[in-house]
Design a protein around this motif. Structure first.
Motif, PDB file in Angstrom:
ATOM      1  N   UNK A  65      -9.311   4.883   6.755  1.00 10.87           N
ATOM      2  CA  UNK A  65     -10.097   4.143   5.772  1.00 10.87           C
ATOM      3  C   UNK A  65      -9.952   2.657   6.094  1.00 10.87           C
ATOM      4  N   UNK A  66     -10.596   2.202   7.163  1.00 15.59           N
ATOM      5  CA  UNK A  66     -10.365   0.827   7.626  1.00 15.59           C
ATOM      6  C   UNK A  66     -10.783  -0.237   6.627  1.00 15.59           C
ATOM      7  N   UNK A  67     -11.727   0.064   5.745  1.00  9.40           N
ATOM      8  CA  UNK A  67     -12.185  -0.963   4.806  1.00  9.40           C
ATOM      9  C   UNK A  67     -11.094  -1.367   3.825  1.00  9.40           C
ATOM     10  N   UNK A  68     -10.224  -0.449   3.481  1.00 13.84           N
ATOM     11  CA  UNK A  68      -9.117  -0.797   2.582  1.00 13.84           C
ATOM     12  C   UNK A  68      -7.816  -0.968   3.366  1.00 13.84           C
ATOM     13  N   UNK A  69      -7.896  -0.874   4.681  1.00 20.63           N
ATOM     14  CA  UNK A  69      -6.714  -1.074   5.522  1.00 20.63           C
ATOM     15  C   UNK A  69      -5.797   0.120   5.609  1.00 20.63           C
ATOM     16  N   UNK A 187       0.647 -10.719   3.863  1.00 12.24           N
ATOM     17  CA  UNK A 187       0.469 -10.708   5.329  1.00 12.24           C
ATOM     18  C   UNK A 187      -0.955 -10.383   5.757  1.00 12.24           C
ATOM     19  N   UNK A 188      -1.795  -9.950   4.793  1.00 10.94           N
ATOM     20  CA  UNK A 188      -3.167  -9.526   5.081  1.00 10.94           C
ATOM     21  C   UNK A 188      -3.188  -8.365   6.081  1.00 10.94           C
ATOM     22  N   UNK A 189      -2.179  -7.537   6.003  1.00 10.45           N
ATOM     23  CA  UNK A 189      -2.097  -6.356   6.861  1.00 10.45           C
ATOM     24  C   UNK A 189      -1.167  -5.348   6.204  1.00 10.45           C
ATOM     25  N   UNK A 194       3.387  -5.549  11.877  1.00 12.05           N
ATOM     26  CA  UNK A 194       2.877  -6.885  11.587  1.00 12.05           C
ATOM     27  C   UNK A 194       3.634  -7.542  10.434  1.00 12.05           C
ATOM     28  N   UNK A 195       4.109  -6.727   9.486  1.00  9.46           N
ATOM     29  CA  UNK A 195       4.930  -7.288   8.412  1.00  9.46           C
ATOM     30  C   UNK A 195       6.238  -7.830   8.962  1.00  9.46           C
ATOM     31  N   UNK A 196       6.815  -7.121   9.940  1.00  6.02           N
ATOM     32  CA  UNK A 196       8.048  -7.610  10.565  1.00  6.02           C
ATOM     33  C   UNK A 196       7.805  -8.956  11.247  1.00  6.02           C
TER      34      UNK A 196
END
Length: 797
Positions: A65-69, A187-189, A194-196
């Motif tokens: 579900x890429x739209x909500x990440x 973090x927008x992710x 990526x959080x690390x």
């Protein structure tokens, strides 16, 4: 989809197949069909060890579900591989064990479907990089474990334990989701990797500490840390294969995995580091103290599991603290290596102990230590396995538990001498709590060995005998690993432990791991000697000091607090429901319309209406007359005492609406409205004919100001919404498009038909499907009603 994605979903696919096989196959034990699933998975995972050992972590993205990440991204490093091997490896042994433990009379289809669901959920938790997808699998572990714990639904304790585990763990999971959303917004992710990399950004945000607290709720509830540990002892009412799987190697380890995985994200937070360390030590000591007094073997193991989880949690805290406070590499190495090593060791000796407990229960009919004894010569193989694994749990050489326990004590002594400013006042307590907890661990370990297998006699419901070979294979394999990992620990050092330890703190270069029995005369070794001596004395004189448990009153326990909270919340929720659910439709409409008015007025007040009334159509005399007709009809409906008059006036309202459509040049809608009103009025008359007569009607209509005000406000709000929508048109009306293209695109002249069939064809198709589903439902209800009538007639005859 890659092979790794497939292996995560394989248990779910197998669950579907098992449901079909179980329906048509009754001769062969269903477990033989399940056994290849975890075996294939763990065999494939072992082939990944060389890649991970060389530093080649595996990342396989897959959009979901890429739209909500929310993506199905698989990421395997040393930490994820360790847990995945434990989940599938222990799962293989548990399935093999369950074949001998569960008879064909049990609901095996349900059992193995739930077990496979849980296996898939755990694999998803430890192999997924996306926190939203991880949360989905995380909650699936709670749901599937609920079903497994409540497998014996006729036992009240089973359903109570299942409810308790799900309420506590799902509460923590919901809190954890809040933390994930906060991290994602910062973090927008939603990728953990990526959080690390954005750890500094999280630290500088104003909600980083809140995210820490929320994620810790998820970790502590799932891994049964103080004060949330109370669900795990009650979960022991599950079948023994479930206990051996969920509560030794998988579900309770999910909280440890979460802490280990997010330590690089929250390394900056003293709240994260201190809480993990202190709560872990409290859990270790408190749970081991309570395990000693328990009589049920599974209850002893339950509190033992809580205690061991606290031990590992505190080690993760020491490892994080060593980095944040800038200590030397040795403290970090000792603590994190000890944590990873003990995760492996605990899975081996605790899984085996649970299985042996199931064997004793299966062969004697009881788990009560008071009723057991003198089984050494009757069950020598079970005794040998228990001796090895319980000695390992107690931290005695030459077994693997001794090595990780020594590393644990060494880490506690090192951290107590570090003089950390914010922990200096209590740092001296760290080794003290570790020693006290280990002493009680030694005591209950000896209780499991000597209380069950030695003594003068036994008082069991069944005549004891050694278990069948099929039940002994799995615990024997785990006991063998206890010995092998104890004598040759370095076979795990650079293959499993080093990559996992490096992944915990996101280090590119693997730490050098070398584990040995002899480190010289150290505080850890002296502490072990003290633990054995004091533990032996306490076990021998246990009847002399057990009175201290009498001071722990049931009314002040956490279990009683949980029961009271559940009882009071149930009482007040029922009371609130009864006060709000009056059974009258007008009351429910009042709630709905009241909130409709409230929230719409709040929105209008905040945003402003800015109505443009310059382009409204003129109001004709005929429309004013129709409005008066409708108002008069409604007034008569409210005041009349006759059902017939009410039906006629309601029809008058509908027919007046049809006239409105005529004036607005919508003949199709007018005809539809006329047909609907005619049919509705007829049906009303038929239904009311069969209703019982009302013996007493109110002489006057009771006027309720609240209902009147809400009704007027609903009408006013609806008018304002319509005017606002008309005044703020952004695009031209789509009706112009329909008018222009009704013929050239759809080759039709009837605009309404073309809109329904062509322009909105999919909408019409789905509406038709809805009618079809409703029709099927009505047909089924009618068939069921007729069948019940036929059954009733047969019984009567």
């Amino acid at each position: 989809m890659t092979l790794l994605h497939f292996f995560i979903l394989l248990p779910l696919l197998a669950a579907v197949a098992i449901g079909i096989i179980y329906k048509f196959q009754k001769n062969i034990h269903l477990g033989w069909f399940v056994l290849p699933v975890p075996f294939v998975i763990v065999s494939y995972l072992f082939t990944l060890i060389p890649n991970i050992q060389s530093g080649s972590n595996i990342y396989k993205p897959l959009n979901f579900m890429p739209r909500i990440g929310m993506n199905f991204d698989v990421y395997i490093d040393g930490l994820g591989l360790l847990f995945a091997i434990l989940i599938s490896g222990i799962g293989t042994l548990v399935v093999l064990y369950s074949i001998g433990y569960l008879s064909q009379d049990e609901k095996l289809g349900n059992f193995y479907i739930y077990l496979l669901m849980f296996m898939a959920a755990m694999l998803g938790v430890v192999m997924i990089d996306n926190v939203l997808m991880m949360y989905m699998f995380w909650e699936l572990t709670s749901i599937s474990s609920f079903l497994l714990i409540a497998f014996w639904t006729t036992k009240e304790k089973s359903t109570y334990g299942a409810q308790k585990s799900m309420l506590i763990t799902m509460f923590g999971g919901f809190m954890m989701l809040g933390g994930f959303i906060l991290l994602g917004s910062i973090t927008e992710s939603y990728s953990i990797r990526e959080m690390i990399q954005s750890s500094d950004l999280i630290a500088s945000s104003g909600v980083g500490t809140l995210a820490v607290i929320l994620v810790l709720f998820g970790a502590f509830t799932k891994s049964a840390q103080f004060p949330f540990y109370i669900w795990l002892p009650d979960a022991m009412e599950a079948p023994t294969p479930v206990s051996a799987y969920l509560h030794s190697a998988t579900m309770v380890k999910a909280g440890l995995y979460l802490v280990a995985r997010f330590t690089p994200v929250f390394m900056w937070s003293t709240t994260w580091v201190n809480t993990i360390l202190i709560v872990g030590l409290i859990t270790l000591t408190w749970a081991s103290f309570n395990a000693v007094i328990k009589d049920d073997m599974k209850a002893v193991l339950a509190f033992s599991t809580v205690s061991q989880l606290g031990l590992i949690m505190s080690l993760l805290g020491v490892g994080a603290l060593a980095v944040t406070a800038g200590f030397n590499e040795e403290i970090f190495t000792v603590a994190v290596i000890a944590a990873v090593f003990h995760i492996i060791n605990h899975a081996t000796f605790k899984g085996s102990l649970f299985m042996v407990t199931g064997i004793i229960d299966h062969q004697t009919g009881t788990r009560s230590i008071k009723r057991l004894g003198a089984l050494l010569t009757i069950m020598p193989i079970s005794f040998t396995i228990t001796l090895i694994t319980a000695f390992s749990m107690a931290g005695l050489p030459p077994f693997n538990g001794f090595l990780s326990k020594e590393l644990f004590l060494e880490a506690m002594f090192e951290i107590s001498q570090s003089n950390v400013s914010f922990l200096s006042a209590i740092s001296v307590l760290f080794p003290l709590l570790a020693i006290v907890g280990s002493i009680f661990t030694f005591v209950y370990s000896m209780k499991l060995i000597f209380g069950v297998f030695t003594g003068e006699s036994f008082d069991t419901p069944k005549e004891p005998s050694e278990a069948p070979v099929l039940m002994l294979i799995s615990p024997a394999i785990l006991a063998s690993l206890v010995v092998i990992f104890g004598l040759f620990p370095n076979i795990l050092s650079n293959t499993i432990i080093s990559p996992a330890a490096s992944a915990i703190l996101d280090r590119q270069n693997f730490v050098d791991v070398s584990i040995s029995f002899w480190h010289g005369v150290t505080p850890a070794l002296l502490s072990t000697i003290l633990i054995v001596l004091v533990g032996t004395v306490l076990y021998y004189f246990r009847d002399s000091w057990s009175f201290v448990y009498n001071y722990i009153k049931e009314a002040y326990t956490l279990n009683n607090l949980y029961d009271q909270l559940l009882k009071q919340s149930t009482y007040y929720s029922n009371k609130a429901t009864q006060s709000l659910s009056t059974g009258f439709l007008r009351t429910y409409l009042l709630y709905i319309f009241g909130f409709f008015v409230l929230f719409n007025f709040m929105t209008m007040f905040r945003t402003g209406l800015n109505l443009d009334l310059s382009d409204l159509a003129p109001i004709g005399i005929q429309e004013v007359i129709l409005v008066f007709v409708i108002l008069i009809s409604l007034g008569i409906i409210m005041m009349t005492k006759s059902r017939m008059v009410s039906i006629i006036m309601l029809g008058a309202v509908g027919f007046s609406m049809a006239l409105f459509f005529v004036f607005f040049r919508a003949p199709d809608l007018a005809l539809t409205q006329l047909a609907i009103e005619t049919v509705t009025t007829t049906l009303f008359l038929v239904c009311f004919y069969h209703l019982p007569k009302v013996s007493k009607l109110p002489e006057t209509c009771q006027f309720k100001l609240t209902n009147f005000v809400v009704a007027v406000l609903v009408g006013l709000v609806s008018i304002l919404i319509g005017l606002s929508a008309y005044s703020h048109r952004i695009f031209d009306s789509i009706s112009e498009y329909h008018i222009e293209h009704v013929y050239d695109l759809a080759a039709g002249k009837n605009m309404v038909n073309v809109i329904l069939v062509d322009f909105r064809g999919y909408d019409t198709v789905f509406e038709t499907v809805v009618f079809a589903i409703a029709g099927i439902g009505i047909y089924i209800l009618m068939r069921m009603t007729n069948r019940r009538k036929d059954d009733g007639n047969e019984e009567h005859s």
